[in-house]
Design an enzyme around this catalytic site. Sequence first.
Site, PDB file in Angstrom:
ATOM      1  NE  ARG A 110       1.179  -6.680   8.749  1.00  0.00           N
ATOM      2  CZ  ARG A 110       0.023  -6.031   8.748  1.00  0.00           C
ATOM      3  NH1 ARG A 110      -0.500  -5.627   9.867  1.00  0.00           N
ATOM      4  NH2 ARG A 110      -0.632  -5.786   7.635  1.00  0.00           N
TER       5      ARG A 110
ATOM      6  CB  ALA B  14      -0.937  -0.025   1.203  1.00  0.00           C
TER       7      ALA B  14
ATOM      8  CE  LYS C 143      -0.017 -12.511  -0.191  1.00  0.00           C
ATOM      9  NZ  LYS C 143       0.394 -11.309   0.514  1.00  0.00           N
TER      10      LYS C 143
END
Length: 326
Positions: free
Chosen positions: A254, A139, A190
Amino acid sequence: MRTVAVLGAGNMGTALAQIIAGNGHSVRLWSIETDVLEEIRDHRLNTKYLPGLTLHERVTPCWTLQESLADAWLALFSVPSSVVRSLARDAAPHIHGEQPVLNVGKGLEEDTNKRMSELLDEELPRHGGIAVMGGPAIASELAHGVPTAVIVAAADAELATDIQDTLQNESFKVETTTDLAGVELGSCLKNAYAIALGMCDGAGYGTNTKAFLASVSLAEMARLSQALGGQPQTIYGLAGLGDLITTGFNPHSRNRTLGEKLCSGRDWQEFLRTNTVEGVAACRARDLAHRLGVATPLLHTIYDVVHLDRPPEETMRTFLRDFSYG
Ligand SMILES: NC(=O)c1ccc[n+]([C@@H]2O[C@H](COP(=O)([O-])OP(=O)(O)OC[C@H]3O[C@@H](n4cnc5c(N)ncnc54)[C@H](O)[C@@H]3O)[C@@H](O)[C@H]2O)c1
């Protein structure tokens, strides 16, 4: 010019709102976080999620779903996959039969392993078609105009093209497909495989090992997706390979970071407590693989570490020793 309701003013919702407004459309940006909405109204900023970005004047903050969705051509869901069902329930009375829905959240429902498009179809009695977005789009990069490509899937090819027309610009490319299952499975799986790539980093393995595991990940994703109705070529494109690269190799991801912490023995419990790591839930797709008889030994390895508390480094070492292309 169209009006788009963006539900969720986090990283991705805010980035997409900025893109859509920059393309000349109006955005009604809704959030449960009133402080975020107030800052957008008063200062055109969302410092909690995208610091440093001045939001376009065509992005209007909305305090109610009704206000956001009224008159919108498209309802864009940009919340974590774990809250898509409850948000759809709340939004349902305000979504009408000609209003398509685009979901950008990545994941399967935890208890049922259902895809987000299936949840939306269950929860929304009326809608003008369901589409999903996948592919490698971080983002913060997207919001700042870094050249990026994503893929939008809808059973109705014309809807996917309409969404492409609304989102696409010179730095943001939107591929289209009718393969909803392939895009949704690639987008979810993924995240689990990125944990394995992070484990390689934590264990101190080199690029050779990460590339080896990335190719195993891709083969497993393609097999599982195909068994669930997806097309393998979708996995070899933006929604699988592309997204695995950003998630498994980006230092800030993350999912990758969790894997690194698992194998370096560093505060991974604390990291999990304070961060939403979508790959943890995505590992549960190993139940689907098991039920369908699809070979996914790497997915099982990640699951064993994350959900069965198997020792991370030793479990990964055993996988690397025993794996065979046989
Ligand atoms: N961040 C990215 O680069 C990126 C890129 C592509 C896709 N996505 C996907 O988009 C989804 C959102 O990710 P994000 O990074 O924007 O998350 P985020 O944490 O930045 O934002 C989440 C948003 O959801 C809202 N929210 C949380 N719980 C809610 C609830 N119970 N009801 C209503 N709203 C709630 C928050 O207020 C916030 O607006 C995820 O599934 C993610 O995988 C993220």
